[in-house]
Design a protein around this motif. Structure first.
Motif, PDB file in Angstrom:
ATOM      1  N   ASN A   1       0.844  -1.187   0.000  1.00 27.30           N
ATOM      2  CA  ASN A   1       0.000   0.000   0.000  1.00 27.30           C
ATOM      3  C   ASN A   1       0.882   1.240   0.000  1.00 27.30           C
ATOM      4  OD1 ASN A   1      -2.400  -1.548   0.223  1.00 27.30           O
ATOM      5  ND2 ASN A   1      -2.076  -1.751   2.431  1.00 27.30           N
TER       6      ASN A   1
ATOM      7  N   ASP B   1      -2.517  -1.936   8.049  1.00 24.22           N
ATOM      8  CA  ASP B   1      -2.782  -2.227   6.632  1.00 24.22           C
ATOM      9  C   ASP B   1      -1.510  -2.492   5.837  1.00 24.22           C
ATOM     10  OD1 ASP B   1      -5.551  -1.897   6.890  1.00 24.22           O
ATOM     11  OD2 ASP B   1      -5.376   0.282   6.673  1.00 24.22           O
TER      12      ASP B   1
ATOM     13  N   PHE C   1      -4.831   6.260   3.807  1.00 20.45           N
ATOM     14  CA  PHE C   1      -4.865   5.268   4.876  1.00 20.45           C
ATOM     15  C   PHE C   1      -5.096   5.880   6.255  1.00 20.45           C
ATOM     16  CE2 PHE C   1      -1.963   3.805   1.495  1.00 20.45           C
ATOM     17  CZ  PHE C   1      -2.716   2.730   1.040  1.00 20.45           C
TER      18      PHE C   1
END
Length: 222
Positions: free
Chosen positions: A7, A82, A184
């Motif tokens: 990510n 994440d 995020f």
């Protein structure tokens, strides 16, 4: 390097798209704009792509580095939230503040603690976190012994700093980001940052702060 899915934000993409064609990349952004995470992600991936490289990661003091930059580095290597583990085999030597990934050596330095250490210290990549706390002479010592390039980051709170003049070089590129460039971020942090905006609602609630909003919200333009 095996295929990785990670990510990333626009800060990472900017480093990846520009560092190989330039001497250095400067990331300027407000709080939680992902500049530090992105720089560390890129360095870890750089280590997975190469071997026998020497990397320096530093900031003003070792205390601050361990509390922030080194913590982020460790979390990204081993994985958190994440973010998947990028280098689970990373070996960290806490006694001498070094790490190894894929045959690459990483040194963590507090620049104000030991300013003479950068003299003669060859490197392939160096990264200075919150670089406005660093003397230009220290930067030059690192840069003149660097093979591949550098990454610097800071928030836009000290417009007189030497850092902002680097963009005048034709081999240094600058990227500016805000919290909006980090998809995020949890809503609670977004709400806190947006509470600084000096609009009618925030003024009435007492959270408005024009200076904080200019630096950490939308970012000062100069």
């Amino acid at each position: 390097m095996s295929s990785l899915e990670i990510n990333v934000t626009s800060n990472y993409e900017f480093i990846e798209n520009n560092i190989y064609d330039n001497r250095g990349v400067v990331l300027i952004g407000g709080t939680r704009s992902s500049k530090t995470i992105s720089a560390i992600q890129w360095i870890i991936v750089y280590c997975l792509r190469h071997t026998n490289k020497d990397i320096i990661i530093c900031r003003d003091t070792l205390v601050n580095l361990k509390r922030t930059t080194l913590k982020d580095f460790t979390n990204l290597c081993y994985g958190f939230g994440d973010f998947p583990a990028l280098a689970p085999n990373m070996k960290l030597n806490k006694s001498d503040n070094t790490a190894t990934i894929n045959g690459n050596n990483i040194i963590f330095i507090g620049l104000l603690d030991d300013p003479m250490r950068v003299y003669g210290l060859r490197n392939d990549i160096f990264y200075i976190n919150e670089v406005v706390g660093t003397y230009i002479h220290t930067f030059r010592q690192l840069n003149q012994r660097c093979e591949d390039g550098f990454i610097l980051d800071c928030n836009p709170s000290a417009p007189q700093s030497w850092v902002y003049k680097l963009k005048e070089r034709d081999d240094v590129v600058e990227y500016r980001s805000t919290y909006e460039d980090n998809p995020f971020l949890p809503n609670s942090i977004v709400k806190e940052i947006e509470g600084y905006e000096p609009n009618a609602i925030n003024i009435a609630s007492g959270t408005a702060d024009e200076r904080m909003w200019s630096i950490y919200g939308k970012g000062v333009v100069f």
